[in-house]
Design a protein around this motif. Structure first.
Motif, short mmCIF file in Angstrom:
data_model
loop_
_atom_site.label_atom_id
_atom_site.label_comp_id
_atom_site.label_asym_id
_atom_site.label_seq_id
_atom_site.Cartn_x
_atom_site.Cartn_y
_atom_site.Cartn_z
N LYS A 41 0.83 -1.20 0.00
CA LYS A 41 0.00 0.00 0.00
C LYS A 41 0.87 1.25 0.00
CE LYS A 41 -4.23 -1.73 2.15
NZ LYS A 41 -5.11 -1.66 3.33
N ALA A 42 1.92 1.24 0.81
CA ALA A 42 2.81 2.39 0.87
C ALA A 42 3.50 2.60 -0.47
CB ALA A 42 3.85 2.20 1.97
N GLU A 43 3.93 1.51 -1.10
CA GLU A 43 4.59 1.61 -2.40
C GLU A 43 3.61 2.11 -3.46
OE1 GLU A 43 6.64 -1.48 -5.46
OE2 GLU A 43 7.13 -1.70 -3.34
N LYS A 44 2.40 1.61 -3.41
CA LYS A 44 1.37 2.05 -4.36
C LYS A 44 1.07 3.53 -4.19
CE LYS A 44 -3.21 0.75 -6.02
NZ LYS A 44 -4.38 -0.13 -5.81
N LEU A 45 0.97 3.98 -2.95
CA LEU A 45 0.73 5.39 -2.66
C LEU A 45 1.87 6.24 -3.17
CD1 LEU A 45 -1.16 7.42 -1.26
CD2 LEU A 45 0.19 7.06 0.82
N LYS A 46 3.09 5.75 -2.99
CA LYS A 46 4.27 6.47 -3.46
C LYS A 46 4.25 6.60 -4.99
CE LYS A 46 9.07 6.36 -2.02
NZ LYS A 46 10.15 5.50 -1.53
N ILE A 47 3.90 5.53 -5.66
CA ILE A 47 3.82 5.55 -7.12
C ILE A 47 2.72 6.50 -7.58
CG2 ILE A 47 3.23 4.15 -9.14
CD1 ILE A 47 4.69 1.81 -7.75
N GLU A 48 1.58 6.47 -6.89
CA GLU A 48 0.48 7.36 -7.27
C GLU A 48 0.85 8.83 -7.09
OE1 GLU A 48 -2.92 6.17 -5.01
OE2 GLU A 48 -3.27 4.38 -6.24
N THR A 49 1.54 9.15 -5.99
CA THR A 49 1.96 10.54 -5.79
C THR A 49 2.98 10.95 -6.84
OG1 THR A 49 3.62 9.82 -4.17
CG2 THR A 49 1.50 10.58 -3.31
N LYS A 50 3.85 10.02 -7.20
CA LYS A 50 4.83 10.32 -8.24
C LYS A 50 4.14 10.59 -9.57
CE LYS A 50 9.15 8.41 -8.29
NZ LYS A 50 10.15 7.33 -8.47
N LEU A 51 3.13 9.77 -9.91
CA LEU A 51 2.37 9.98 -11.14
C LEU A 51 1.61 11.30 -11.11
CD1 LEU A 51 0.96 6.41 -11.89
CD2 LEU A 51 2.69 7.67 -13.18
N LYS A 52 1.07 11.65 -9.94
CA LYS A 52 0.38 12.93 -9.81
C LYS A 52 1.32 14.09 -10.07
CE LYS A 52 -3.56 12.47 -6.71
NZ LYS A 52 -4.08 12.79 -5.37
N LYS A 53 2.52 14.00 -9.49
CA LYS A 53 3.51 15.05 -9.69
C LYS A 53 3.90 15.15 -11.16
CE LYS A 53 5.56 15.19 -5.10
NZ LYS A 53 6.77 15.01 -4.30
N LYS A 54 4.06 13.99 -11.81
CA LYS A 54 4.40 13.98 -13.23
C LYS A 54 3.33 14.66 -14.05
CE LYS A 54 7.42 10.03 -14.10
NZ LYS A 54 7.49 8.71 -14.76
N LYS A 55 2.07 14.29 -13.77
CA LYS A 55 0.96 14.87 -14.53
C LYS A 55 0.85 16.37 -14.27
CE LYS A 55 -1.81 10.82 -15.27
NZ LYS A 55 -3.14 10.31 -15.48
N GLU A 56 1.06 16.77 -13.03
CA GLU A 56 1.02 18.20 -12.70
C GLU A 56 2.12 18.95 -13.43
OE1 GLU A 56 1.63 20.96 -8.79
OE2 GLU A 56 0.68 19.01 -8.52
N LEU A 57 3.31 18.36 -13.46
CA LEU A 57 4.43 18.98 -14.16
C LEU A 57 4.14 19.06 -15.65
CD1 LEU A 57 7.33 20.07 -14.00
CD2 LEU A 57 8.10 17.73 -14.35
N GLU A 58 3.57 17.99 -16.19
CA GLU A 58 3.23 17.97 -17.61
C GLU A 58 2.19 19.06 -17.93
OE1 GLU A 58 1.23 14.86 -20.77
OE2 GLU A 58 2.31 14.08 -19.04
N ARG A 59 1.17 19.17 -17.07
CA ARG A 59 0.15 20.21 -17.28
C ARG A 59 0.77 21.60 -17.20
NH1 ARG A 59 -3.06 18.84 -12.96
NH2 ARG A 59 -3.25 16.62 -13.28
N THR A 60 1.69 21.78 -16.25
CA THR A 60 2.37 23.07 -16.11
C THR A 60 3.14 23.41 -17.38
OG1 THR A 60 2.60 22.73 -13.74
CG2 THR A 60 4.06 24.33 -14.75
#
Length: 142
Positions: A49-68
């Motif tokens: 669960k912790a690893e999955k959460l870490k991956i999800e936050t990383k993907l969120k940051k990537k998408k946010e950076l891409e949108r920016t």
């Protein structure tokens, strides 16, 4: 010759008691190992669960950076004018915009200042904008 062996009742009781003790030890060991296995599975589940959460936050940051970056590229396109732009690409840590010669770049220079490197030639004008500057400015906004 007939040999008779006397069996003692105490020996029978000792054998039965030792057999019962062994059975009880096996049962206790079984329940102990079952509990250990459950704890181990819970730990593994928490790690997953912790690893999955870490991956999800990383993907969120990537998408946010891409949108920016995409919104920033849209703003530069609006500043220059879409009809003057030939090609846009991201190379390493820079946005490279290739546009027609004699394009009005004043609005772009006002927005980015020295962060926008401009190279003009007879065939095209090349503009390179530093992504590090854009990302840092967006992080500082938030």
């Amino acid at each position: 010759m007939i040999v008779s062996v006397k069996r003692n009742r105490k020996q029978k009781i000792i054998k039965i008691a030792s057999l019962v003790a062994v059975v009880i030890m096996f049962i206790a060991y079984y329940f102990h190992m079952e509990n250990e296995f459950k704890l181990q599975q819970e730990k593994e589940l928490q790690l997953k669960k912790a690893e999955k959460l870490k991956i999800e936050t990383k993907l969120k940051k990537k998408k946010e950076l891409e949108r920016t970056l995409l919104s920033e590229i849209e703003k530069t396109v609006d500043l220059i004018g879409q009809k003057y732009i030939n090609h846009i690409k991201i190379v390493e840590d820079k946005i490279v915009i290739i546009c027609e010669p004699n394009t009005n770049l004043e609005a772009l220079m006002i927005r980015y200042g020295s962060m926008a490197l401009v190279k003009e030639s007879l065939k095209e004008t090349i503009i390179a904008i530093d992504l590090k500057y854009i990302v840092e400015s967006r992080i500082n906004e938030k």
